[in-house]
Design a protein around this motif. Structure first.
Motif, PDB file in Angstrom:
ATOM      1  N   HIS A   1       0.839  -1.193   0.000  1.00  0.00           N
ATOM      2  CA  HIS A   1       0.000   0.000   0.000  1.00  0.00           C
ATOM      3  C   HIS A   1       0.879   1.251   0.000  1.00  0.00           C
ATOM      4  N   GLY A   2       0.743   2.069  -1.026  1.00  0.00           N
ATOM      5  CA  GLY A   2       1.474   3.326  -1.099  1.00  0.00           C
ATOM      6  C   GLY A   2       2.887   3.244  -1.646  1.00  0.00           C
ATOM      7  N   SER A   3       3.379   2.039  -2.001  1.00  0.00           N
ATOM      8  CA  SER A   3       4.756   1.962  -2.506  1.00  0.00           C
ATOM      9  C   SER A   3       4.938   0.841  -3.518  1.00  0.00           C
ATOM     10  N   ALA A   4       4.060   0.736  -4.481  1.00  0.00           N
ATOM     11  CA  ALA A   4       4.137  -0.325  -5.480  1.00  0.00           C
ATOM     12  C   ALA A   4       5.345  -0.116  -6.398  1.00  0.00           C
ATOM     13  N   SER A   5       6.002  -1.223  -6.763  1.00  0.00           N
ATOM     14  CA  SER A   5       7.148  -1.155  -7.664  1.00  0.00           C
ATOM     15  C   SER A   5       7.350  -2.517  -8.326  1.00  0.00           C
ATOM     16  N   THR A   6       8.038  -2.495  -9.456  1.00  0.00           N
ATOM     17  CA  THR A   6       8.328  -3.709 -10.205  1.00  0.00           C
ATOM     18  C   THR A   6       9.818  -3.750 -10.501  1.00  0.00           C
ATOM     19  N   PHE A   7      10.416  -4.916 -10.347  1.00  0.00           N
ATOM     20  CA  PHE A   7      11.848  -5.101 -10.577  1.00  0.00           C
ATOM     21  C   PHE A   7      12.051  -6.156 -11.646  1.00  0.00           C
ATOM     22  N   LEU A   8      12.903  -5.848 -12.624  1.00  0.00           N
ATOM     23  CA  LEU A   8      13.234  -6.764 -13.713  1.00  0.00           C
ATOM     24  C   LEU A   8      14.703  -7.150 -13.606  1.00  0.00           C
ATOM     25  N   PRO A   9      15.069  -8.344 -14.078  1.00  0.00           N
ATOM     26  CA  PRO A   9      16.458  -8.788 -13.984  1.00  0.00           C
ATOM     27  C   PRO A   9      17.411  -7.857 -14.736  1.00  0.00           C
ATOM     28  N   LEU A  10      18.599  -7.686 -14.182  1.00  0.00           N
ATOM     29  CA  LEU A  10      19.616  -6.826 -14.791  1.00  0.00           C
ATOM     30  C   LEU A  10      20.358  -7.481 -15.944  1.00  0.00           C
ATOM     31  N   ARG A  11      20.743  -8.730 -15.774  1.00  0.00           N
ATOM     32  CA  ARG A  11      21.644  -9.363 -16.726  1.00  0.00           C
ATOM     33  C   ARG A  11      20.955 -10.288 -17.714  1.00  0.00           C
ATOM     34  N   SER A  12      19.670 -10.466 -17.605  1.00  0.00           N
ATOM     35  CA  SER A  12      18.975 -11.386 -18.507  1.00  0.00           C
ATOM     36  C   SER A  12      17.553 -10.886 -18.735  1.00  0.00           C
ATOM     37  N   THR A  13      16.898 -11.517 -19.665  1.00  0.00           N
ATOM     38  CA  THR A  13      15.519 -11.188 -19.968  1.00  0.00           C
ATOM     39  C   THR A  13      14.636 -12.306 -19.434  1.00  0.00           C
ATOM     40  N   PRO A  14      13.573 -11.966 -18.706  1.00  0.00           N
ATOM     41  CA  PRO A  14      12.672 -13.037 -18.265  1.00  0.00           C
ATOM     42  C   PRO A  14      12.146 -13.800 -19.483  1.00  0.00           C
ATOM     43  N   PRO A  15      11.837 -15.073 -19.339  1.00  0.00           N
ATOM     44  CA  PRO A  15      11.325 -15.852 -20.477  1.00  0.00           C
ATOM     45  C   PRO A  15      10.150 -15.150 -21.147  1.00  0.00           C
ATOM     46  N   SER A  16      10.111 -15.205 -22.475  1.00  0.00           N
ATOM     47  CA  SER A  16       9.056 -14.517 -23.213  1.00  0.00           C
ATOM     48  C   SER A  16       7.720 -15.254 -23.140  1.00  0.00           C
ATOM     49  N   SER A  17       7.766 -16.551 -22.962  1.00  0.00           N
ATOM     50  CA  SER A  17       6.542 -17.328 -22.853  1.00  0.00           C
ATOM     51  C   SER A  17       5.865 -17.066 -21.510  1.00  0.00           C
ATOM     52  N   LEU A  18       4.588 -16.767 -21.551  1.00  0.00           N
ATOM     53  CA  LEU A  18       3.860 -16.517 -20.310  1.00  0.00           C
ATOM     54  C   LEU A  18       3.875 -17.741 -19.398  1.00  0.00           C
ATOM     55  N   HIS A  19       3.903 -18.938 -19.964  1.00  0.00           N
ATOM     56  CA  HIS A  19       3.918 -20.154 -19.156  1.00  0.00           C
ATOM     57  C   HIS A  19       5.237 -20.333 -18.410  1.00  0.00           C
ATOM     58  N   ASN A  20       6.315 -19.802 -18.962  1.00  0.00           N
ATOM     59  CA  ASN A  20       7.633 -19.951 -18.351  1.00  0.00           C
ATOM     60  C   ASN A  20       8.056 -18.741 -17.520  1.00  0.00           C
ATOM     61  N   ARG A  21       7.330 -17.648 -17.630  1.00  0.00           N
ATOM     62  CA  ARG A  21       7.675 -16.425 -16.914  1.00  0.00           C
ATOM     63  C   ARG A  21       7.200 -16.531 -15.477  1.00  0.00           C
ATOM     64  N   LEU A  22       8.069 -16.182 -14.554  1.00  0.00           N
ATOM     65  CA  LEU A  22       7.724 -16.241 -13.143  1.00  0.00           C
ATOM     66  C   LEU A  22       7.632 -14.831 -12.574  1.00  0.00           C
ATOM     67  N   ILE A  23       6.491 -14.554 -11.993  1.00  0.00           N
ATOM     68  CA  ILE A  23       6.266 -13.266 -11.341  1.00  0.00           C
ATOM     69  C   ILE A  23       6.011 -13.557  -9.866  1.00  0.00           C
ATOM     70  N   ILE A  24       6.776 -12.918  -9.008  1.00  0.00           N
ATOM     71  CA  ILE A  24       6.580 -13.047  -7.571  1.00  0.00           C
ATOM     72  C   ILE A  24       6.055 -11.718  -7.066  1.00  0.00           C
ATOM     73  N   ALA A  25       4.874 -11.744  -6.459  1.00  0.00           N
ATOM     74  CA  ALA A  25       4.276 -10.526  -5.913  1.00  0.00           C
ATOM     75  C   ALA A  25       4.274 -10.613  -4.392  1.00  0.00           C
ATOM     76  N   MET A  26       4.636  -9.514  -3.761  1.00  0.00           N
ATOM     77  CA  MET A  26       4.712  -9.447  -2.308  1.00  0.00           C
ATOM     78  C   MET A  26       4.103  -8.131  -1.831  1.00  0.00           C
ATOM     79  N   ALA A  27       3.729  -8.107  -0.567  1.00  0.00           N
ATOM     80  CA  ALA A  27       3.259  -6.866   0.054  1.00  0.00           C
ATOM     81  C   ALA A  27       3.810  -6.807   1.466  1.00  0.00           C
ATOM     82  N   ASN A  28       4.018  -5.605   1.941  1.00  0.00           N
ATOM     83  CA  ASN A  28       4.602  -5.411   3.261  1.00  0.00           C
ATOM     84  C   ASN A  28       3.575  -4.791   4.195  1.00  0.00           C
TER      85      ASN A  28
END
Length: 163
Positions: free
Chosen positions: A127-154
């Motif tokens: 709440h009040g501080s949403a952000s998204t982080f992407l890998p620096l040295r690689s590209t996440p898999p392009s296939s939606l089935h292989n892409r992993l998204i981890i969502a967290m809240a504090n």
């Protein structure tokens, strides 16, 4: 994320719903409460990676430490004066059961590190501080089935939950 669910992995209701913006709640499938021992942020990442619940947090911390040491020049540049603090925070002696405040997973400091170490998209929905982080040295898999998204809240800067 899907329609709202009233259950979490631990069986309680959406008790941590207040950690999220109200408009997001209809899209949340579950809020997973993890053990609150100072390693809760690492436990959320481990849960998102489907690592063993008992010691998955240790694996997460070890891999984050390996990342920051293995690419030290990159992380010194990215983290600047926070480098030593982050490195020391993720260092995890095997005998350690709980984590002190200075060893907690913190965002935004460690968001890029988590994303890069595990080649995932890390989303902070606090709440009040949403952000998204992407890998620096690689590209996440392009296939939606292989892409992993981890969502967290504090919750009030004291406890992480997985969304």
């Amino acid at each position: 994320m899907r329609r709202a669910s009233r259950r979490t992995q631990s069986g309680s209701n959406m008790a941590y719903g207040h950690c999220l913006e109200p408009d997001w709640l209809p899209h949340v499938e579950a809020i997973i409460d993890v053990v609150s021992d100072g390693n809760c942020g690492y436990r959320c990442v481990a849960s998102g990676l489907a690592l063993a619940d008992v010691d998955g947090w240790r694996i997460v911390r070890r891999m984050m430490y390996d990342e920051i040491i293995g690419y030290e020049d990159l992380w010194r540049e990215m983290l600047g004066s926070s480098f030593e603090t982050v490195k020391n925070a993720v260092h995890c002696p095997e005998k350690q059961d709980g984590a002190s405040f200075k060893e907690w997973l913190t965002l935004p400091d460690m968001g890029l590190l988590v994303s890069t170490a595990f080649n995932v998209i890390l989303v902070n929905l606090s709440h009040g501080s949403a952000s998204t982080f992407l890998p620096l040295r690689s590209t996440p898999p392009s296939s939606l089935h292989n892409r992993l998204i981890i969502a967290m809240a504090n919750e009030r800067n004291i406890h992480w939950v997985r969304v």
